[in-house]
Design an enzyme around this catalytic site. Structure first.
Site, PDB file in Angstrom:
ATOM      1  N   HIS B 126      -0.697  10.848   7.471  1.00  0.00           N
ATOM      2  CA  HIS B 126       0.221   9.745   7.782  1.00  0.00           C
ATOM      3  C   HIS B 126       1.534  10.379   8.227  1.00  0.00           C
ATOM      4  O   HIS B 126       1.864  11.490   7.804  1.00  0.00           O
ATOM      5  CB  HIS B 126       0.410   8.937   6.499  1.00  0.00           C
ATOM      6  CG  HIS B 126       1.239   7.702   6.624  1.00  0.00           C
ATOM      7  ND1 HIS B 126       2.615   7.724   6.774  1.00  0.00           N
ATOM      8  CD2 HIS B 126       0.895   6.392   6.621  1.00  0.00           C
ATOM      9  CE1 HIS B 126       3.069   6.489   6.826  1.00  0.00           C
ATOM     10  NE2 HIS B 126       2.050   5.649   6.739  1.00  0.00           N
ATOM     11  N   ASP B 203      -0.605  13.693  -1.077  1.00  0.00           N
ATOM     12  CA  ASP B 203      -0.100  12.349  -0.772  1.00  0.00           C
ATOM     13  C   ASP B 203      -1.105  11.362  -1.340  1.00  0.00           C
ATOM     14  O   ASP B 203      -2.189  11.200  -0.783  1.00  0.00           O
ATOM     15  CB  ASP B 203       0.039  12.212   0.753  1.00  0.00           C
ATOM     16  CG  ASP B 203       0.305  10.768   1.193  1.00  0.00           C
ATOM     17  OD1 ASP B 203       0.414  10.540   2.405  1.00  0.00           O
ATOM     18  OD2 ASP B 203       0.370   9.866   0.332  1.00  0.00           O
ATOM     19  N   GLN B 206      -2.711   6.122  -0.866  1.00  0.00           N
ATOM     20  CA  GLN B 206      -3.927   5.293  -0.804  1.00  0.00           C
ATOM     21  C   GLN B 206      -4.851   5.546  -1.981  1.00  0.00           C
ATOM     22  O   GLN B 206      -5.759   4.762  -2.231  1.00  0.00           O
ATOM     23  CB  GLN B 206      -4.715   5.582   0.482  1.00  0.00           C
ATOM     24  CG  GLN B 206      -4.056   5.137   1.755  1.00  0.00           C
ATOM     25  CD  GLN B 206      -3.843   3.630   1.827  1.00  0.00           C
ATOM     26  OE1 GLN B 206      -4.576   2.850   1.217  1.00  0.00           O
ATOM     27  NE2 GLN B 206      -2.840   3.208   2.562  1.00  0.00           N
ATOM     28  N   LYS B 229       1.801  -0.275  -3.008  1.00  0.00           N
ATOM     29  CA  LYS B 229       0.365  -0.294  -2.713  1.00  0.00           C
ATOM     30  C   LYS B 229      -0.446  -0.457  -3.995  1.00  0.00           C
ATOM     31  O   LYS B 229      -1.651  -0.670  -3.951  1.00  0.00           O
ATOM     32  CB  LYS B 229      -0.061   1.003  -2.002  1.00  0.00           C
ATOM     33  CG  LYS B 229       0.530   1.102  -0.577  1.00  0.00           C
ATOM     34  CD  LYS B 229      -0.189   2.152   0.241  1.00  0.00           C
ATOM     35  CE  LYS B 229       0.684   2.753   1.315  1.00  0.00           C
ATOM     36  NZ  LYS B 229       0.853   1.920   2.524  1.00  0.00           N
ATOM     37  N   CYS B 367       0.443   4.569  11.706  1.00  0.00           N
ATOM     38  CA  CYS B 367       1.301   5.721  11.400  1.00  0.00           C
ATOM     39  C   CYS B 367       0.484   7.010  11.347  1.00  0.00           C
ATOM     40  O   CYS B 367       0.706   7.858  10.473  1.00  0.00           O
ATOM     41  CB  CYS B 367       2.044   5.540  10.080  1.00  0.00           C
ATOM     42  SG  CYS B 367       3.180   4.164  10.100  1.00  0.00           S
TER      43      CYS B 367
END
Lengths: 146, 409
Positions: B126, B203, B206, B229, B367
């Site tokens: 991303h 990261d 998600q 999220k 993104c």
């Protein structure tokens, strides 16, 4: 506002089979335009002589609205003077951003009246026109909708 | 839907917004990957806090402030427990995943690396995990090395191993791809980095909402994720970091709360986590995030993961039955995020048509422009699932896609 009002027959038709699509050997202006938000890209080729848009073609890929808008723009502007083109741009811009109907005859461009209700699609409809503006104002850098 | 472990109807009742309309049709929210909806428990927790318990934290001597401080620090501990961090002190509150990565690049990276040092990223990152490193390369001349992605949408691990050099200083990688849904084999990836004595950031934006995450088991040096999220409020996110890293890192932002003493000639700094939390934090946001973590923990992350997998299997089968539809990313291990294209209909038009049917999906580059480029795509449509997603919403999606095809036929 129904789907049909945004995606009118003519928009779908021009989106699938854009008119004036392709390169233009005699062009004396080329301008790249792109919509980073959704990936619409186009390259405008123009032959401008004696203050008139003698010929106008485009290449690119993008959503139906952006391609149809480019297609209908090239159809409307071929043979117009620069001044007439700038005037049409002003009216088109008001049509798609404000839903304001023009006092002049917009011809087929009037189908984009629906876009004003969908702010997310205004940039798609305007891409070709902003790209043309860059040519008319003699800008050098690629046009982005951002 | 056969998930005795999760009562989807009861869950949906917790999310008032799911009863609302989109373009005059019942909302079908299939965009949880961009941001999740909030359960009433989270909304209520924040509202109650502001109504009855709000005060600024850390400095007040009065009871209200002491209690607010306790709520805040208890939340920090809860969040540490959620990802199995060794201590609450490993948890830094930031604005989101993006800020977490910027913090690491500007504080850890900038203080330690020099021109010619290398940072390994991947094609599926991303922009939040690309641009901070690009900025650093412009500032101090680090080189970015990129792990390629296979046609199936998986990381090329052989290529990853080959990217290590004597100049490699860091690896920064996504745990789960927001476009492809691919779950990367991060434990193995961390091991490989550590074999080269290279620290690694994951990261987790998600990942945390779809899987159980155990940062000690993964042994990553840094882990970042966002509240919004994870069914929590916007504006708050978490950077987890190992204690030795935090001790070595200079401050990111300067201000109150992160200092010990201040004079015009000299400032001494507090220890982590305070060192990285300048100014009044998003106290309400932290309370909201803690409530969100309580919510998902009560449901059980294993149950959430199972539900997600069931929806993924159902959706893939139904979507692949649509002529002209291709799913981008067919990794062996995925979460409930499906990017797809339709032959005759551009992603943006798909999204507009679905919008008219009440369905919210995402269209664009998500993104992840380098990833789009790698797959020779300008845009994809993306449907993604949350704890409240049910099969009949996937049915609605499929029906609307048929409508889109008919319109453009």
């Amino acid at each position: 506002m129904s789907l049909r009002e945004l995606y009118q027959e003519i928009i779908i038709d021009h989106g699938k089979l854009p008119r004036n699509f392709g390169s233009l050997d005699q062009a004396n202006h080329h301008q790249l335009g792109h919509n980073p938000l959704c990936g619409d890209r186009l390259m405008l080729h123009a032959l401008i002589e004696n203050d008139k848009i003698q010929d106008l073609k485009f290449e690119g890929a993008g959503c139906a609205i952006s391609m149809a808008s480019a297609s209908l723009m090239t159809e409307s502007l071929k043979g117009k003077t620069i001044e007439q083109a700038m005037d049409l741009f002003k009216h088109f811009h008001e049509l798609v951003t404000l839903g304001k109907e023009a006092e002049i005859d917009m011809g087929k461009l009037a189908v984009f009246a629906g876009v004003a209700e969908f702010p997310a699609r205004v940039k798609c409809a305007s891409l070709a026109w902003h790209t043309l503006q860059a040519i008319l104002h003699n800008k050098q850098d690629p046009v982005s909708t951002e | 839907m056969k998930t005795p472990d999760l009562n989807i109807q009861a869950i949906r009742a917790d999310f008032p917004i799911l009863q609302s309309e989109n373009r005059g049709k019942p909302l079908v929210y299939l965009d949880s990957a961009v941001s999740a909806q909030k359960p009433i428990q989270v909304i209520q927790a924040m509202s109650d806090f502001y109504t009855h318990e709000y005060a600024n934290i850390h400095r007040g001597v009065y009871e209200l402030s002491e209690y607010a401080t306790k709520r805040f620090e208890d939340a920090r501990q809860e969040i540490a427990n959620f990802i199995n961090a060794p201590k609450a002190d490993n948890i830094i509150f930031v604005k989101g995943t993006t800020e977490a990565i910027n913090l690491v690049s500007q504080s850890f990276g900038r203080s330690q690396w020099q021109a010619g040092d290398e940072v390994i990223l991947s094609t599926m990152e991303h922009h939040a995990n690309i641009v901070p490193w690009y900025l650093l390369s412009q500032q101090i001349g680090i080189q970015l090395k990129v792990i390629p992605v296979t046609d199936q949408g998986e990381l090329d691990l052989q290529a990853y191993k080959a990217l290590f050099s004597p100049r490699t200083k860091f690896v920064s990688l996504t745990h789960v791809s927001n476009v492809l849904g691919t779950i990367n084999p991060v434990k193995e990836i961390v091991e490989i980095a550590h074999q080269h004595q290279v620290p690694i950031l994951l990261d987790g934006a998600q990942a945390v909402c779809h899987l159980s995450v155990d940062v000690q088991d993964l042994d990553c040096d840094f882990y970042a994720f966002s509240s919004h999220k994870l069914y929590g409020p916007t504006g708050i996110g978490i950077l987890y970091a190992k204690a030795d890293k935090l001790a070595a890192m200079p401050p990111y932002q300067g201000g109150g709360d992160m200092i010990e003493t201040v004079s015009f000639d000299k400032v001494t700094f507090a220890k982590a986590p305070a060192k990285f939390e300048a100014g009044t934090p998003d106290i309400g946001g932290v309370i909201g995030l803690a409530a969100a973590i309580e919510y998902v923990s009560a449901l059980g992350m294993q149950n959430i993961a199972k539900h997600d997998q069931q929806l993924l299997a159902y959706a893939q089968e139904k979507l692949l039955a649509i002529p002209g539809l291709s799913i981008i990313g067919q990794a062996k291990n995925k979460i409930g995020v499906i990017s797809f294209i339709l032959n005759d209909v551009h992603a943006h038009d798909i999204a507009s048509i679905l919008d008219h049917e009440g369905i919210a999906i995402r269209a664009g580059h998500h993104c992840a422009m380098p990833l789009m480029e790698r797959f020779h795509l300008s845009a994809t449509a993306r449907a993604s699932f949350g704890v409240y997603t049910q099969e009949k919403e996937i049915d609605a999606l499929v029906q609307a896609l048929h409508l889109a095809k008919r319109l453009f036929a």
